[in-house]
Design a protein around this motif. Structure first.
Motif, PDB file in Angstrom:
ATOM      1  N   ALA A  28       0.857  -1.189   0.000  1.00 33.63           N
ATOM      2  CA  ALA A  28       0.000   0.000   0.000  1.00 33.63           C
ATOM      3  C   ALA A  28       0.889   1.233   0.000  1.00 33.63           C
ATOM      4  O   ALA A  28       1.812   1.338   0.804  1.00 33.63           O
ATOM      5  N   GLY A  65      -2.035  -0.987  -3.625  1.00 35.60           N
ATOM      6  CA  GLY A  65      -3.031   0.053  -3.426  1.00 35.60           C
ATOM      7  C   GLY A  65      -2.324   1.388  -3.315  1.00 35.60           C
ATOM      8  O   GLY A  65      -1.212   1.468  -2.802  1.00 35.60           O
ATOM      9  N   TYR A  66      -2.938   2.437  -3.809  1.00 30.49           N
ATOM     10  CA  TYR A  66      -2.310   3.758  -3.742  1.00 30.49           C
ATOM     11  C   TYR A  66      -3.375   4.825  -3.536  1.00 30.49           C
ATOM     12  O   TYR A  66      -4.555   4.623  -3.826  1.00 30.49           O
ATOM     13  N   ILE A  67      -2.933   5.954  -3.006  1.00 28.01           N
ATOM     14  CA  ILE A  67      -3.812   7.095  -2.784  1.00 28.01           C
ATOM     15  C   ILE A  67      -3.125   8.329  -3.356  1.00 28.01           C
ATOM     16  O   ILE A  67      -1.982   8.630  -2.997  1.00 28.01           O
ATOM     17  N   ALA A 113      -8.373   6.760  -3.895  1.00 33.00           N
ATOM     18  CA  ALA A 113      -7.720   5.463  -3.823  1.00 33.00           C
ATOM     19  C   ALA A 113      -7.781   4.742  -5.163  1.00 33.00           C
ATOM     20  O   ALA A 113      -8.748   4.862  -5.916  1.00 33.00           O
ATOM     21  N   MET A 142      -6.251   0.808  -7.049  1.00 36.74           N
ATOM     22  CA  MET A 142      -5.673  -0.505  -6.794  1.00 36.74           C
ATOM     23  C   MET A 142      -5.318  -1.169  -8.110  1.00 36.74           C
ATOM     24  O   MET A 142      -6.040  -1.018  -9.097  1.00 36.74           O
ATOM     25  N   ALA A 186      -8.113  -7.034  -6.430  1.00 39.87           N
ATOM     26  CA  ALA A 186      -8.144  -6.281  -5.178  1.00 39.87           C
ATOM     27  C   ALA A 186      -8.625  -7.114  -4.002  1.00 39.87           C
ATOM     28  O   ALA A 186      -8.397  -6.741  -2.848  1.00 39.87           O
ATOM     29  N   ILE A 204      -5.704  -6.255  -0.728  1.00 43.23           N
ATOM     30  CA  ILE A 204      -5.276  -4.887  -0.990  1.00 43.23           C
ATOM     31  C   ILE A 204      -6.451  -3.927  -0.874  1.00 43.23           C
ATOM     32  O   ILE A 204      -6.271  -2.746  -0.535  1.00 43.23           O
ATOM     33  N   THR A 229      -5.893  -0.832   1.622  1.00 41.65           N
ATOM     34  CA  THR A 229      -6.023   0.540   1.159  1.00 41.65           C
ATOM     35  C   THR A 229      -6.985   1.316   2.066  1.00 41.65           C
ATOM     36  O   THR A 229      -6.799   2.509   2.304  1.00 41.65           O
ATOM     37  N   ARG A 230      -8.002   0.633   2.602  1.00 38.70           N
ATOM     38  CA  ARG A 230      -8.864   1.268   3.616  1.00 38.70           C
ATOM     39  C   ARG A 230      -8.039   1.628   4.852  1.00 38.70           C
ATOM     40  O   ARG A 230      -8.224   2.702   5.444  1.00 38.70           O
ATOM     41  N   LEU A 233      -4.829   2.270   4.884  1.00 37.30           N
ATOM     42  CA  LEU A 233      -3.965   3.384   4.487  1.00 37.30           C
ATOM     43  C   LEU A 233      -4.728   4.706   4.524  1.00 37.30           C
ATOM     44  O   LEU A 233      -4.212   5.723   5.008  1.00 37.30           O
ATOM     45  N   GLN A 234      -5.968   4.695   4.041  1.00 32.94           N
ATOM     46  CA  GLN A 234      -6.800   5.900   4.098  1.00 32.94           C
ATOM     47  C   GLN A 234      -6.983   6.365   5.540  1.00 32.94           C
ATOM     48  O   GLN A 234      -6.896   7.555   5.858  1.00 32.94           O
TER      49      GLN A 234
END
Length: 317
Positions: free
Chosen positions: A10, A42-44, A49, A51, A67, A252, A256-257, A259-260
């Protein structure tokens, strides 16, 4: 970074180039091979977001990951345990400065050295405990799944007989899987429920991470990317008494959640717990450490906060 196995990553990024193009240039050529079957990223970017997944589920080919493909996240579990500790502290269930004697059964049976260790010391790798318990090797029935038979009885046996090295004049930071496994264990003792159920109740479900767990459902098992090492599929790790150090599996989408939430903690007690867990409290080598989460400031660059993980066939960041 080389991907030596199935991987889950992430990333937080702000870039002028489309992240999908950057990731494709990095991961398309390097996955779908025996050494690097798959990767999920995953990226922001600017709060949004995205994936992507690359490669195939196994070294011999097969379906492509997505994902919702399940991976072992290894020591990123420690970061979740740190958030769990912070949430229980804010709720008044524990204090960061509580010593282990408040939680261990029959504390007088443990050395004073063990009784005095605090939850904060466990969470910042300042407990003085070694990386792994010395009696772990005596429980390994399958080297490919080394933690499976290390239970609470073995953990308590080690702790009751523990004596710090005689040449250690003062406690210095030492990365300890044992320490975080013990932290997860005593938090579950305090709550009166297994570590996995406690983590789901206090952290995972509130963050919407409903596909993150230790025990996998039949559906999750179908979506599990086998771990790989040296181009060969290897056993999954079943981490028993030391679950708080590295037992969690995730996707992922769920990471990613997470990471957010790390970047923008929710307006809730759990959001406050995330901020508390990320706050640097001591040194870990050249970096700073909060409740598991590590903050590194490269020369001439901005500080970033992170954790990584690895089990027998997986790598995560």
């Amino acid at each position: 970074m080389k991907l030596l196995c199935s991987a889950l990553i992430a990333l937080a990024a702000v870039t002028w180039q489309a992240p999908a193009d950057i990731l494709a240039s990095l991961f398309s050529p390097s996955t779908g091979k025996p050494q690097r079957p798959s990767a999920a990223i995953g990226y922001i970017v600017n709060g949004a977001a995205g994936m992507q997944a690359f490669g195939t589920m196994t070294a011999s080919g097969g379906a492509a990951p997505d994902a919702n493909t399940v991976y072992e996240i290894g020591s990123i579990t420690k970061g979740l345990t740190g958030i769990l500790l912070a949430d229980m502290a804010l709720a008044g269930d524990v204090s960061l400065h509580d010593p282990l004697e408040k939680f261990l059964p029959e504390p007088a049976r443990f050395p004073e050295t063990i009784q005095r260790i605090t939850l904060l010391q466990l969470a910042t790798h300042m407990s003085g405990l070694p990386r792994l318990p010395a009696n772990l090797m005596f429980t390994v029935k399958d080297p490919a799944n080394p933690y499976a038979h290390y239970g609470v009885a073995e953990l308590e046996t080690f702790l009751r007989g523990y004596a710090p090295p005689p040449d250690r004049a003062a406690i210095t930071a030492e990365y300890s899987n044992l320490g975080f496994g013990l932290l997860g264990h005593v938090l579950s003792l305090k709550a009166g429920m297994p570590y996995e159920a406690l983590l789901k109740q206090r952290v995972l479900v509130p963050l919407g991470m409903r596909d993150t767990s230790i025990a996998l459902s039949a559906d999750q098992l179908k979506r599990l990317a086998p771990g790989h090492a040296r181009g060969v599929a290897v056993s999954n790790w079943d981490i028993n008494a030391l679950s708080g150090a590295g037992a969690v599996r995730s996707t992922i989408a769920d990471m990613t959640r997470l990471l957010q939430a790390l970047m923008h903690p929710p307006d809730s007690r759990l959001g406050k717990a995330i901020r508390l867990a990320l706050e640097p409290r001591g040194d870990l080598g050249a970096s700073k450490i909060g409740l598991a989460w590590i903050t590194t400031t490269p020369p001439g660059a901005a500080a970033f906060t992170w954790h990584n993980g690895g089990t027998g066939g997986y790598r995560s960041f």
